[in-house]
Every structure is written in structure tokens, then in C-alpha cells.
Scaffold this motif. Structure first.
Motif, PDB file in Angstrom:
ATOM      1  N   ALA A  31       0.823  -1.205   0.000  1.00 53.78           N
ATOM      2  CA  ALA A  31       0.000   0.000   0.000  1.00 53.78           C
ATOM      3  C   ALA A  31       0.860   1.258   0.000  1.00 53.78           C
ATOM      4  CB  ALA A  31      -0.935  -0.010   1.208  1.00 53.78           C
ATOM      5  N   LEU A  32       1.895   1.283   0.819  1.00 60.32           N
ATOM      6  CA  LEU A  32       2.741   2.474   0.902  1.00 60.32           C
ATOM      7  C   LEU A  32       3.513   2.697  -0.390  1.00 60.32           C
ATOM      8  CD1 LEU A  32       4.079   2.097   4.544  1.00 60.32           C
ATOM      9  CD2 LEU A  32       2.378   3.741   3.734  1.00 60.32           C
ATOM     10  N   ALA A  33       3.979   1.619  -1.005  1.00 62.23           N
ATOM     11  CA  ALA A  33       4.685   1.754  -2.286  1.00 62.23           C
ATOM     12  C   ALA A  33       3.757   2.341  -3.347  1.00 62.23           C
ATOM     13  CB  ALA A  33       5.218   0.394  -2.732  1.00 62.23           C
ATOM     14  N   LEU A  34       2.511   1.883  -3.364  1.00 57.79           N
ATOM     15  CA  LEU A  34       1.538   2.382  -4.331  1.00 57.79           C
ATOM     16  C   LEU A  34       1.217   3.848  -4.063  1.00 57.79           C
ATOM     17  CD1 LEU A  34      -0.388   1.744  -6.679  1.00 57.79           C
ATOM     18  CD2 LEU A  34      -2.037   0.895  -4.992  1.00 57.79           C
ATOM     19  N   LEU A  35       0.998   4.199  -2.809  1.00 57.28           N
ATOM     20  CA  LEU A  35       0.663   5.574  -2.458  1.00 57.28           C
ATOM     21  C   LEU A  35       1.807   6.540  -2.762  1.00 57.28           C
ATOM     22  CD1 LEU A  35      -1.136   5.084   0.981  1.00 57.28           C
ATOM     23  CD2 LEU A  35      -2.213   5.744  -1.173  1.00 57.28           C
ATOM     24  N   ARG A  36       3.032   6.094  -2.526  1.00 55.60           N
ATOM     25  CA  ARG A  36       4.183   6.985  -2.729  1.00 55.60           C
ATOM     26  C   ARG A  36       4.542   7.157  -4.199  1.00 55.60           C
ATOM     27  NH1 ARG A  36       7.190   3.852   2.065  1.00 55.60           N
ATOM     28  NH2 ARG A  36       6.620   5.213   3.825  1.00 55.60           N
ATOM     29  N   GLY A  37       4.469   6.075  -4.945  1.00 55.75           N
ATOM     30  CA  GLY A  37       4.971   6.124  -6.309  1.00 55.75           C
ATOM     31  C   GLY A  37       3.940   6.106  -7.403  1.00 55.75           C
ATOM     32  N   GLY A  38       2.683   5.840  -7.071  1.00 57.89           N
ATOM     33  CA  GLY A  38       1.655   5.725  -8.098  1.00 57.89           C
ATOM     34  C   GLY A  38       1.165   7.069  -8.609  1.00 57.89           C
ATOM     35  N   GLU A  39       0.506   7.025  -9.761  1.00 54.52           N
ATOM     36  CA  GLU A  39      -0.096   8.223 -10.334  1.00 54.52           C
ATOM     37  C   GLU A  39      -1.440   8.474  -9.648  1.00 54.52           C
ATOM     38  OE1 GLU A  39      -1.763   9.974 -14.610  1.00 54.52           O
ATOM     39  OE2 GLU A  39      -0.963   7.924 -14.483  1.00 54.52           O
ATOM     40  N   LEU A  40      -1.596   9.686  -9.151  1.00 52.35           N
ATOM     41  CA  LEU A  40      -2.792  10.036  -8.391  1.00 52.35           C
ATOM     42  C   LEU A  40      -3.770  10.768  -9.307  1.00 52.35           C
ATOM     43  CD1 LEU A  40      -3.921   9.930  -5.483  1.00 52.35           C
ATOM     44  CD2 LEU A  40      -2.862  12.164  -5.099  1.00 52.35           C
ATOM     45  N   LYS A  41      -5.000  10.246  -9.390  1.00 54.14           N
ATOM     46  CA  LYS A  41      -6.014  10.837 -10.260  1.00 54.14           C
ATOM     47  C   LYS A  41      -7.253  11.176  -9.431  1.00 54.14           C
ATOM     48  CE  LYS A  41      -8.824   9.966 -14.390  1.00 54.14           C
ATOM     49  NZ  LYS A  41      -9.139   8.991 -15.471  1.00 54.14           N
ATOM     50  N   ILE A  42      -7.676  12.444  -9.508  1.00 52.90           N
ATOM     51  CA  ILE A  42      -8.856  12.894  -8.777  1.00 52.90           C
ATOM     52  C   ILE A  42     -10.119  12.548  -9.562  1.00 52.90           C
ATOM     53  CG2 ILE A  42     -10.113  14.927  -7.947  1.00 52.90           C
ATOM     54  CD1 ILE A  42      -7.432  16.250  -7.389  1.00 52.90           C
ATOM     55  N   HIS A  43     -11.116  11.971  -8.847  1.00 54.36           N
ATOM     56  CA  HIS A  43     -12.400  11.651  -9.473  1.00 54.36           C
ATOM     57  C   HIS A  43     -13.544  12.492  -8.921  1.00 54.36           C
ATOM     58  CE1 HIS A  43     -10.940   8.128 -11.687  1.00 54.36           C
ATOM     59  NE2 HIS A  43     -10.190   7.897 -10.625  1.00 54.36           N
ATOM     60  N   GLY A  44     -13.387  13.045  -7.745  1.00 51.12           N
ATOM     61  CA  GLY A  44     -14.455  13.865  -7.180  1.00 51.12           C
ATOM     62  C   GLY A  44     -14.070  14.409  -5.826  1.00 51.12           C
ATOM     63  N   GLN A  45     -14.849  15.371  -5.353  1.00 47.85           N
ATOM     64  CA  GLN A  45     -14.620  15.982  -4.051  1.00 47.85           C
ATOM     65  C   GLN A  45     -15.707  15.573  -3.083  1.00 47.85           C
ATOM     66  OE1 GLN A  45     -14.209  20.236  -4.107  1.00 47.85           O
ATOM     67  NE2 GLN A  45     -13.613  20.357  -1.957  1.00 47.85           N
ATOM     68  N   LEU A  46     -15.316  15.211  -1.858  1.00 48.62           N
ATOM     69  CA  LEU A  46     -16.277  14.874  -0.811  1.00 48.62           C
ATOM     70  C   LEU A  46     -16.754  16.184  -0.203  1.00 48.62           C
ATOM     71  CD1 LEU A  46     -14.416  11.846   0.824  1.00 48.62           C
ATOM     72  CD2 LEU A  46     -15.993  11.880  -1.109  1.00 48.62           C
ATOM     73  N   THR A  47     -17.935  16.616  -0.587  1.00 56.50           N
ATOM     74  CA  THR A  47     -18.390  17.964  -0.263  1.00 56.50           C
ATOM     75  C   THR A  47     -18.823  18.147   1.187  1.00 56.50           C
ATOM     76  OG1 THR A  47     -20.618  17.399  -1.043  1.00 56.50           O
ATOM     77  CG2 THR A  47     -19.113  18.399  -2.635  1.00 56.50           C
ATOM     78  N   GLU A  48     -19.090  17.057   1.914  1.00 56.88           N
ATOM     79  CA  GLU A  48     -19.523  17.197   3.301  1.00 56.88           C
ATOM     80  C   GLU A  48     -18.355  17.405   4.246  1.00 56.88           C
ATOM     81  OE1 GLU A  48     -21.975  13.938   4.420  1.00 56.88           O
ATOM     82  OE2 GLU A  48     -23.551  14.404   2.973  1.00 56.88           O
ATOM     83  N   ALA A  49     -17.124  17.230   3.789  1.00 57.53           N
ATOM     84  CA  ALA A  49     -15.954  17.391   4.643  1.00 57.53           C
ATOM     85  C   ALA A  49     -15.688  18.868   4.901  1.00 57.53           C
ATOM     86  CB  ALA A  49     -14.739  16.748   3.986  1.00 57.53           C
ATOM     87  N   SER A  50     -15.152  19.178   6.074  1.00 60.62           N
ATOM     88  CA  SER A  50     -14.871  20.573   6.423  1.00 60.62           C
ATOM     89  C   SER A  50     -13.635  21.101   5.703  1.00 60.62           C
ATOM     90  CB  SER A  50     -14.684  20.705   7.942  1.00 60.62           C
ATOM     91  OG  SER A  50     -13.658  19.852   8.405  1.00 60.62           O
ATOM     92  N   ASN A  51     -12.737  20.214   5.277  1.00 60.13           N
ATOM     93  CA  ASN A  51     -11.561  20.594   4.510  1.00 60.13           C
ATOM     94  C   ASN A  51     -11.660  19.992   3.108  1.00 60.13           C
ATOM     95  OD1 ASN A  51      -9.950  21.991   6.646  1.00 60.13           O
ATOM     96  ND2 ASN A  51     -10.059  19.973   7.613  1.00 60.13           N
TER      97      ASN A  51
END
Length: 287
Positions: A31-51
Motif C-alpha cells: 500500500a505504501l509503495a503504491l501511495l508513494r509512487g503511483g499516479e494520483l487521479k482525482i475523481h471527485g470531491q467529498l463535499t460534506e468534509a470541512s476541509n
């Protein structure tokens, strides 16, 4: 924070597979290898979050996973935490959780993404059949449950808010005391389909003054079990060396010293902490 242009609605995004996400969360190395080195693609925003919180996929050619991305630039200022530090605190919470051996926080890294530096964490789909919180029409918690507080349920009526008598929750209560979690809501508890339990949303942690706010007060004042004492002793040792070095880019020296002191105080008293009385003990909203 406004969403970037051309981000599709969440309804059109890939859905997280509960089994696959649980398996990846339980495999930190991958998981850490994927998170650190993988390509990150945004699909949507969680609108109920405060940040600013974005639902993403991360892929490296060998695999793909759903994840959460919280860019620093999407953090709203807080009166009691320095600006731009919440993502780092989330990454620090993962490091401390990993050091306990309990694996209570999904694999998390601090990395660059489409909106700049931010926290990136494996998405864990909660098991809808798991019940960790409940309301009971009783004065005392029923067998198998621990009382938290009385809650208004309408028309002047109250009920007892309780959490499960669950070893996983008890471990999380210890971790929250260690990291000084100021916001352990019910919605931050994710029971995975493989039986593991994860806590999420650790942006308001590691403050120097005591700020513990949690729903997990069921063991308050009771002796720590042998497992917790052993884990805390191991954590104290690691905070003298490698773990402190890992935390140094994420927290201030004063915050790391306060972390050491909280671990030492838990070992000195040998008990789960009690609400201080100087700070609201239960977050709002609690769920």
C-alpha cells in the motif's frame, strides 16, 4: 475550497471494492509503495468534509486502488492548530499506529498530488453489518456495551449512547490518548470486511496541551490491559530513536516531546485517561 475544473461527479467514479481495499490496507508494504509512487487521479470531491477531501485512484502499472487525498491548500485555518499542518499530522498518526503493531490507521503518506502536497490514504470501505455504536433506552449499558453519555433523542427524551465492548476499540482508545486526538467521532470508525478496525481523520492530533475528545470513554479510569502496557513500553523505546526521526519532518520538537510525555504518563498511571474537565470530552457532532 473550490473543486478543480472537469472533476466528474462522484456517481461516475470507480467504486472501492470492500474486499480489495481491506486486503490492501492490511498489506502496508504494498500500500505504501503504491501511495508513494503511483499516479494520483482525482475523481471527485467529498463535499460534506470541512476541509478539501478528494476521492481518487492511485495506480503504478502493477495495480490500482481507491484512496483519499487531502491537499494542504484545502485545509481551513483553525484557531488551535498551525495552518498547513493537518496533512502532516495524519501521516504522523499512521506512523505511530504502525509502530504499535496494531495497524489501526490505514496506510497513509505525505506526497505531491494534482493540488500540491497533501495526505494520501488507502480508502477502506466500512462493513455495513458491523455495529460499534448504539442508543439504548436504559440507565446503564447493556451487556457487551460501554456507556459514553446521555444523548437527546427528541421531545425531551434521552437515551444512553454506548459503544461496543470490543478489544479493537480499546486499542484505538489507547492510540487516541497517545496521539491526543481531538476529534474521534463515530464516523471516523471503519470496521473493514476482514474484521480489522481502522480509525481515520487524524488532522487534529499531537497538540501539546491536552485536547482528547472521543466517543471511546468506556474504559476511562480503568487499568490498561497487559497488551497495552507492552505496546506502550515498545512505543516509548521507539520514540527515543527511529520513530522520533520519522516524525521530525511532520511535527514540531515540542509536539514530539509531548508525545513522549503522554506515553510516559500512561505507563506511570497504568490506566486509561479520564476526561480532563478543561475541554469538551465528546466531539460535536458525535457521529
Amino acid at each position: 475550497m473550490p473543486a478543480p475544473e472537469r472533476i466528474p461527479a462522484l456517481s461516475s467514479t470507480p467504486e472501492a471494492d470492500p474486499v480489495a481495499s481491506a486486503a490492501l490496507a492490511a498489506d502496508p508494504e504494498r500500500a505504501l509503495a503504491l501511495l508513494r509512487g503511483g499516479e494520483l487521479k482525482i475523481h471527485g470531491q467529498l463535499t460534506e468534509a470541512s476541509n478539501g477531501v478528494f476521492y481518487c485512484t492511485v495506480s503504478d502499472g502493477a495495480g490500482e486502488a481507491v484512496c483519499v487525498y487531502k491537499p494542504v491548500r484545502g485545509e481551513r485555518p483553525l484557531w488551535d492548530f498551525p495552518d498547513g499542518t493537518l496533512a502532516g499530522r495524519e501521516a504522523a498518526a499512521y506512523l505511530v499506529s504502525a509502530a504499535t503493531g496494531w495497524g489501526l490507521v490505514p496506510p497513509t503518506v505525505l506526497r505531491e498530488g494534482p493540488l500540491g502536497a497533501g495526505m494520501c490514504q488507502i480508502w477502506v470501505e466500512a462493513d455495513p453489518g458491523a455495529q460499534l455504536l448504539a442508543l439504548q433506552d436504559a440507565e446503564e449499558a447493556e451487556t457487551g456495551w460501554r456507556g459514553i453519555a446521555r444523548a437527546e433523542v427528541g421531545r425531551g427524551r434521552t437515551a444512553l449512547l454506548v459503544h461496543a465492548e470490543d478489544a479493537r476499540l480499546r486499542r484505538l482508545a489507547v492510540l487516541d490518548a497517545v496521539i491526543n486526538n481531538a476529534d474521534r467521532k463515530g464516523g471516523h470508525l471503519l470496521p473493514a470486511v476482514d474484521g480489522r478496525l481502522y480509525g481515520i481523520d487524524h488532522g487534529v492530533t499531537f497538540a501539546v496541551p491536552g485536547k482528547l475528545r472521543t466517543l471511546l470513554w468506556g474504559w476511562a479510569g480503568e487499568p490498561l490491559d497487559e497488551e497495552a502496557v507492552a505496546v506502550l513500553n515498545g512505543l516509548a523505546a521507539e520514540l527515543k530513536g527511529a520513530l522520533a526521526d520519522e516524525l521530525a519532518p511532520l511535527l514540531t520538537p515540542a509536539e514530539i516531546d509531548a508525545l513522549r510525555l503522554r506515553v510516559a504518563e500512561l505507563l506511570r498511571t497504568g490506566r486509561h485517561p479520564l476526561p480532563s474537565g478543561d475541554w469538551p470530552s465528546v466531539p460535536w457532532p458525535p457521529i
